[in-house]
Design a protein around this motif. Structure first.
Motif, PDB file in Angstrom:
ATOM      1  N   LEU A 217      47.583 118.083  68.663  1.00  0.00           N
ATOM      2  CA  LEU A 217      45.897 118.075  68.359  1.00  0.00           C
ATOM      3  C   LEU A 217      45.632 118.672  67.094  1.00  0.00           C
ATOM      4  O   LEU A 217      44.892 118.010  66.028  1.00  0.00           O
ATOM      5  N   ALA A 218      46.356 119.975  66.661  1.00  0.00           N
ATOM      6  CA  ALA A 218      46.063 120.383  65.326  1.00  0.00           C
ATOM      7  C   ALA A 218      46.506 119.396  64.321  1.00  0.00           C
ATOM      8  O   ALA A 218      45.857 119.267  63.264  1.00  0.00           O
ATOM      9  N   SER A 219      47.754 118.891  64.647  1.00  0.00           N
ATOM     10  CA  SER A 219      48.213 117.782  63.450  1.00  0.00           C
ATOM     11  C   SER A 219      47.416 116.592  63.301  1.00  0.00           C
ATOM     12  O   SER A 219      47.187 116.254  62.268  1.00  0.00           O
ATOM     13  N   ALA A 220      46.883 116.041  64.465  1.00  0.00           N
ATOM     14  CA  ALA A 220      46.022 114.962  64.519  1.00  0.00           C
ATOM     15  C   ALA A 220      44.519 115.185  63.556  1.00  0.00           C
ATOM     16  O   ALA A 220      44.388 114.290  62.750  1.00  0.00           O
ATOM     17  N   MET A 221      43.954 116.641  63.953  1.00  0.00           N
ATOM     18  CA  MET A 221      42.763 116.804  63.279  1.00  0.00           C
ATOM     19  C   MET A 221      43.194 116.738  61.746  1.00  0.00           C
ATOM     20  O   MET A 221      42.214 116.353  61.031  1.00  0.00           O
ATOM     21  N   LEU A 222      44.108 117.329  61.333  1.00  0.00           N
ATOM     22  CA  LEU A 222      44.369 117.631  59.901  1.00  0.00           C
ATOM     23  C   LEU A 222      44.559 116.117  59.494  1.00  0.00           C
ATOM     24  O   LEU A 222      44.077 116.056  58.343  1.00  0.00           O
TER      25      LEU A 222
ATOM     26  N   VAL B 255      36.149 122.920  49.465  1.00  0.00           N
ATOM     27  CA  VAL B 255      36.845 123.854  50.569  1.00  0.00           C
ATOM     28  C   VAL B 255      36.697 123.077  52.052  1.00  0.00           C
ATOM     29  O   VAL B 255      35.504 123.263  52.344  1.00  0.00           O
ATOM     30  N   LEU B 256      37.499 122.714  52.642  1.00  0.00           N
ATOM     31  CA  LEU B 256      37.419 122.274  54.036  1.00  0.00           C
ATOM     32  C   LEU B 256      38.524 122.711  55.012  1.00  0.00           C
ATOM     33  O   LEU B 256      39.698 123.213  54.671  1.00  0.00           O
ATOM     34  N   ALA B 257      38.096 123.307  56.089  1.00  0.00           N
ATOM     35  CA  ALA B 257      38.723 123.510  57.496  1.00  0.00           C
ATOM     36  C   ALA B 257      39.546 122.081  57.931  1.00  0.00           C
ATOM     37  O   ALA B 257      39.048 121.151  57.633  1.00  0.00           O
ATOM     38  N   ALA B 258      40.784 122.502  58.270  1.00  0.00           N
ATOM     39  CA  ALA B 258      41.630 121.328  58.946  1.00  0.00           C
ATOM     40  C   ALA B 258      41.180 120.703  60.171  1.00  0.00           C
ATOM     41  O   ALA B 258      41.622 119.906  60.654  1.00  0.00           O
ATOM     42  N   ASP B 259      40.367 121.616  60.833  1.00  0.00           N
ATOM     43  CA  ASP B 259      40.088 121.229  62.293  1.00  0.00           C
ATOM     44  C   ASP B 259      38.561 120.792  62.332  1.00  0.00           C
ATOM     45  O   ASP B 259      37.814 121.090  63.235  1.00  0.00           O
ATOM     46  N   LEU B 260      38.316 119.800  61.787  1.00  0.00           N
ATOM     47  CA  LEU B 260      36.889 119.067  61.694  1.00  0.00           C
ATOM     48  C   LEU B 260      37.237 117.517  62.118  1.00  0.00           C
ATOM     49  O   LEU B 260      37.089 116.872  61.263  1.00  0.00           O
ATOM     50  N   PRO B 261      37.396 117.377  63.282  1.00  0.00           N
ATOM     51  CA  PRO B 261      37.560 116.255  63.823  1.00  0.00           C
ATOM     52  C   PRO B 261      36.559 115.067  63.655  1.00  0.00           C
ATOM     53  O   PRO B 261      36.906 113.910  63.713  1.00  0.00           O
TER      54      PRO B 261
ATOM     55  N   ARG C  49      33.623 115.376  74.743  1.00  0.00           N
ATOM     56  CA  ARG C  49      32.094 114.557  74.875  1.00  0.00           C
ATOM     57  C   ARG C  49      31.928 113.463  73.521  1.00  0.00           C
ATOM     58  O   ARG C  49      31.475 112.620  73.611  1.00  0.00           O
ATOM     59  N   ALA C  50      32.275 114.037  72.412  1.00  0.00           N
ATOM     60  CA  ALA C  50      32.035 113.232  71.145  1.00  0.00           C
ATOM     61  C   ALA C  50      33.235 112.450  70.650  1.00  0.00           C
ATOM     62  O   ALA C  50      33.072 112.185  69.667  1.00  0.00           O
ATOM     63  N   LYS C  51      34.162 112.374  71.614  1.00  0.00           N
ATOM     64  CA  LYS C  51      35.541 111.610  71.151  1.00  0.00           C
ATOM     65  C   LYS C  51      35.256 110.482  70.502  1.00  0.00           C
ATOM     66  O   LYS C  51      36.152 109.999  69.614  1.00  0.00           O
ATOM     67  N   ARG C  52      34.318 109.607  70.667  1.00  0.00           N
ATOM     68  CA  ARG C  52      34.194 108.302  70.028  1.00  0.00           C
ATOM     69  C   ARG C  52      33.616 108.415  68.796  1.00  0.00           C
ATOM     70  O   ARG C  52      34.050 107.418  67.838  1.00  0.00           O
ATOM     71  N   ARG C  53      33.317 109.499  68.292  1.00  0.00           N
ATOM     72  CA  ARG C  53      32.949 109.880  66.705  1.00  0.00           C
ATOM     73  C   ARG C  53      34.007 110.519  65.896  1.00  0.00           C
ATOM     74  O   ARG C  53      34.094 110.813  65.098  1.00  0.00           O
ATOM     75  N   ALA C  54      35.231 110.901  66.825  1.00  0.00           N
ATOM     76  CA  ALA C  54      36.448 111.532  65.994  1.00  0.00           C
ATOM     77  C   ALA C  54      37.187 110.502  65.353  1.00  0.00           C
ATOM     78  O   ALA C  54      37.306 109.205  65.731  1.00  0.00           O
ATOM     79  N   GLY C  55      38.044 111.179  64.559  1.00  0.00           N
ATOM     80  CA  GLY C  55      38.978 110.138  63.852  1.00  0.00           C
ATOM     81  C   GLY C  55      40.243 109.745  64.719  1.00  0.00           C
ATOM     82  O   GLY C  55      40.257 110.137  66.130  1.00  0.00           O
TER      83      GLY C  55
ATOM     84  N   ARG D 266      43.517 109.695  64.857  1.00  0.00           N
ATOM     85  CA  ARG D 266      44.483 110.426  65.437  1.00  0.00           C
ATOM     86  C   ARG D 266      44.145 111.421  66.321  1.00  0.00           C
ATOM     87  O   ARG D 266      44.772 111.741  67.184  1.00  0.00           O
ATOM     88  N   THR D 267      42.624 112.064  66.231  1.00  0.00           N
ATOM     89  CA  THR D 267      42.065 112.952  67.045  1.00  0.00           C
ATOM     90  C   THR D 267      41.914 112.265  68.293  1.00  0.00           C
ATOM     91  O   THR D 267      42.422 112.970  69.544  1.00  0.00           O
ATOM     92  N   ARG D 268      41.525 111.065  68.453  1.00  0.00           N
ATOM     93  CA  ARG D 268      41.392 110.161  69.636  1.00  0.00           C
ATOM     94  C   ARG D 268      42.496 110.185  70.317  1.00  0.00           C
ATOM     95  O   ARG D 268      42.702 110.257  71.689  1.00  0.00           O
ATOM     96  N   ALA D 269      43.766 109.688  69.786  1.00  0.00           N
ATOM     97  CA  ALA D 269      44.942 109.445  70.341  1.00  0.00           C
ATOM     98  C   ALA D 269      45.690 110.718  70.845  1.00  0.00           C
ATOM     99  O   ALA D 269      46.085 110.748  72.037  1.00  0.00           O
ATOM    100  N   ALA D 270      45.246 111.860  70.144  1.00  0.00           N
ATOM    101  CA  ALA D 270      45.774 113.226  70.732  1.00  0.00           C
ATOM    102  C   ALA D 270      44.935 113.853  72.035  1.00  0.00           C
ATOM    103  O   ALA D 270      45.542 114.176  72.906  1.00  0.00           O
ATOM    104  N   LEU D 271      43.870 113.385  71.814  1.00  0.00           N
ATOM    105  CA  LEU D 271      42.796 113.653  73.333  1.00  0.00           C
ATOM    106  C   LEU D 271      43.214 112.904  74.507  1.00  0.00           C
ATOM    107  O   LEU D 271      43.383 113.450  75.345  1.00  0.00           O
TER     108      LEU D 271
END
Length: 217
Positions: free
Chosen positions: A31-36, A99-105, A189-195, A197-202
């Protein structure tokens, strides 16, 4: 104006330890890799230079393969990584840095452009987390104008340091960062709005959890 993006990325092998009750170690890493990957994808889509600051050589290699630059540093916390990243892009000629955090899906390219647009009027733009306690994105013009204060209570710390030069800009897509099981539930709950790679990891994590429950039944 030359804008550079600095993405702060911890080694996925050691990231997201507060999710250990919700996800197995391999799923947390995935999940961490996917969000990044999704954050990096949106950052690169702006067309601005992107620098990934990380303590993991594997992350640096992936970032460079995607088209970003990378700076590998010993793990000394988000504040130190942001400070050194800002200094790096400033030396390279950036007029402003985001500057951005890496966990902003849920991040979108339009969110990043919206921050830059706000930065035409305000030298410092602070994007808070959904709890309005932390900082999930920080725009600084020029990069040396503000010493970053990431960490506990960083929203208040950044506001105080910015003074009249600062603006707080809540953005729904950047408000959700993933640290706790409650954050993970919000992401599901918001997975449809996620990127992608994040959707796949979820989906992988949810499928494994469901299979485990069936095997115990």
């Amino acid at each position: 104006m030359n804008i550079a993006i600095v993405v702060l990325a911890r080694d996925p092998l050691r990231a997201k330890t507060r999710l250990r009750r919700a996800l197995a170690p391999a799923r947390r890493e995935a999940l961490a890799s996917a969000m990044l990957d999704d954050v990096l994808r949106s950052a690169l889509a702006t067309g601005w230079p992107v620098l990934v600051v990380t303590d993991a050589r594997s992350v640096a290699r992936s970032a460079r393969a995607a088209g970003a630059r990378a700076l590998v540093l010993p793990a000394r916390g988000t504040r130190d990584g942001a400070r050194r990243g800002l200094r790096h892009v400033g030396r390279d000629g950036a007029d402003a840095a985001l500057v951005l955090a890496a966990d902003l899906p849920l991040v979108r390219v339009s969110d990043l452009r919206r921050i830059a647009a706000a930065g035409r009027r305000a030298a410092i733009v602070i994007v808070p987390d959904r709890r309005r306690s932390g900082t999930n994105a920080l725009y600084v013009r020029p990069p040396a104008r503000l010493a970053p204060r990431f960490g506990r209570g960083s929203l208040a710390a950044h506001r105080e340091a910015a003074g009249s030069d600062g603006r707080v800009l809540p953005i729904a897509g950047l408000g959700l960062d993933i640290d706790t099981p409650a954050d993970l539930d919000s992401l599901r709950r918001a997975k449809r709005r996620a990127g992608p790679r994040t959707r796949a990891a979820l989906a992988l994590a949810t499928g494994r959890a469901a299979g485990s429950r069936r095997s115990r039944a």
